[in-house]
Design a protein around this motif. Structure first.
Motif, short mmCIF file in Angstrom:
data_model
loop_
_atom_site.label_atom_id
_atom_site.label_comp_id
_atom_site.label_asym_id
_atom_site.label_seq_id
_atom_site.Cartn_x
_atom_site.Cartn_y
_atom_site.Cartn_z
N PHE A 120 0.83 -1.22 0.00
CA PHE A 120 0.00 0.00 0.00
C PHE A 120 0.86 1.26 0.00
O PHE A 120 0.62 2.20 -0.77
CB PHE A 120 -0.93 0.00 1.22
N ILE A 121 1.88 1.29 0.83
CA ILE A 121 2.72 2.49 0.96
C ILE A 121 3.44 2.83 -0.33
O ILE A 121 3.75 3.98 -0.60
CB ILE A 121 3.73 2.30 2.12
N SER A 122 3.67 1.82 -1.17
CA SER A 122 4.42 2.04 -2.41
C SER A 122 3.67 2.93 -3.39
O SER A 122 4.28 3.60 -4.24
CB SER A 122 4.73 0.70 -3.08
N GLY A 123 2.35 2.93 -3.31
CA GLY A 123 1.54 3.72 -4.23
C GLY A 123 1.14 5.07 -3.70
O GLY A 123 0.43 5.83 -4.39
N THR A 124 1.56 5.41 -2.48
CA THR A 124 1.20 6.71 -1.92
C THR A 124 1.86 7.83 -2.71
O THR A 124 2.91 7.65 -3.33
CB THR A 124 1.61 6.80 -0.44
N ARG A 125 1.28 9.03 -2.67
CA ARG A 125 1.73 10.15 -3.49
C ARG A 125 3.18 10.54 -3.23
O ARG A 125 3.88 11.00 -4.13
CB ARG A 125 0.82 11.36 -3.27
N SER A 126 3.63 10.36 -2.00
CA SER A 126 4.99 10.79 -1.67
C SER A 126 6.06 9.79 -2.10
O SER A 126 7.24 10.13 -2.11
CB SER A 126 5.11 11.02 -0.15
N ILE A 127 5.66 8.58 -2.49
CA ILE A 127 6.64 7.55 -2.86
C ILE A 127 6.52 7.17 -4.33
O ILE A 127 7.48 7.22 -5.07
CB ILE A 127 6.49 6.31 -1.96
N GLN A 128 5.35 6.73 -4.76
CA GLN A 128 5.11 6.41 -6.18
C GLN A 128 6.17 5.45 -6.73
O GLN A 128 6.81 5.72 -7.76
CB GLN A 128 5.06 7.69 -7.01
#
Length: 337
Positions: free
Chosen positions: A279-287
């Motif tokens: 999930f965290i991989s797709g967050t706006r700050s990581i992408q």
């Protein structure tokens, strides 16, 4: 028939110590625990109640074994297992191994002692082969998920890790990268082997050089990958990679942070790809660009195989299911050079 006394004699400990290890009721020194577990395995010990067939009531419980309970890769698998198990009246308990052999052996013993009816292992390593083989020969039920052991006749559900690594490496090549490093994980893991082989195949097909330094392990963890990235980006220019394929998303986060701390821009100066699509991989700050693993489906299918095996214990054929993966392109690789 092997008794607790036999195990105590072979492992050179007291009968009480053997009992503590079997029932997990008291702390036992690691060296003694290891000797007891080895003796149990070598002597094919089975608790009397199970061995004599006296236990007629099922526990209606499943043991779900993971290698690192802090890794957000595993909750989706565990939830899928629980969701399906509950519809059949089963509960699950989760056991964390930290990839330690004695912890896996403890999980197997829970089945032998009748505390659970079957076991799903997501943390299988090559070193577990003999233990699993003996376990199945004794008539117990096990399903492997996520990792498998080559040649072992057992139900398994895994992702197509080889193809995933080929896709990821080819994507980097098509973007113009020629110096591509691969960051492996733990030795003995089928995931490490499959993804490494996929990377090697893609690099060979592209006619690219692979320096030994480019295969330095990040242990599939944040800190290990962070340190390995600093090493890789400190190599002489001719060996310094312009792209890194991490074994996991968690490792890729370490790669990204190391690059930031070194003042190296992602994706302008370094492209990064992970595996898992957390999930965290797709967050706006990581992408993060990553290879998506169908975790919920994997957990669901593994549980289905286990429940079917519990209902039809004499079923001879084993199923080996390989699930397709998908490359999710986001922003950590940039555009074609």
């Amino acid at each position: 028939m092997t008794t607790i006394k036999d195990i105590a004699q072979k492992s050179k400990v007291s009968v009480a110590t053997v009992s503590y290890v079997l029932n997990n009721t008291r702390w036992v020194h690691e060296e003694k625990r290891k000797r007891v577990l080895e003796a149990i395995s070598e002597l094919n010990y089975v608790p009397n109640a199970v061995a004599r067939g006296l236990r007629v009531q099922k526990s209606k419980a499943i043991s779900f074994v993971v290698s690192d309970i802090t890794n957000p890769f595993y909750p989706d698998l565990a939830k899928a297992c629980e969701d399906l198990a509950q519809t059949k009246g089963f509960t699950i308990n989760i056991l964390n191994t930290d990839d330690k052999p004695d912890r896996t052996q403890l999980a197997l013993n829970q089945v032998r002692e009748g505390k659970v009816d079957g076991i799903i292992v997501t943390s299988a390593l090559e070193q577990d082969r003999e233990h699993f083989q003996k376990f199945m020969e004794q008539g117990y039920v096990i399903v492997l998920a996520n990792r498998f052991i080559k040649g072992l006749q057992v139900d398994s559900v895994v992702a197509d890790n080889f193809s995933g690594a080929v896709m990821a490496t080819n994507h980097l090549y098509q973007l113009g990268h020629r110096k591509i490093a691969f960051m492996p994980g733990i030795i003995g893991s089928s995931i490490t082997e499959s993804r490494l082989n996929g990377y090697l195949k893609a690099m060979e097909d592209a006619g690219l050089t692979i320096y030994p330094e480019w295969l330095t392990s990040g242990e599939a963890r944040y800190s290990g990958s962070y340190n390995t990235t600093k090493f890789l980006l400190g190599l002489p220019e001719e060996k310094r990679p312009t792209a890194i394929l991490s074994l996991t998303d968690i490792g890729a986060l370490g790669v990204l942070d190391a690059a930031t701390d070194l003042g190296i821009s992602v994706p302008d100066d370094l492209a990064v790809i992970g595996f898992d699509d957390l999930f965290i991989s797709g967050t706006r700050s990581i992408q993060l660009t990553t290879v998506s693993i169908p975790r919920y489906e994997m957990g669901n299918l593994a549980t289905s195989l286990l429940l079917e095996r519990l209902e039809k214990s004499g079923k001879p054929e084993f199923q080996e299911i390989v699930l397709p993966v998908e490359l999710i392109v986001r922003k950590t690789c940039g555009k074609q050079k």
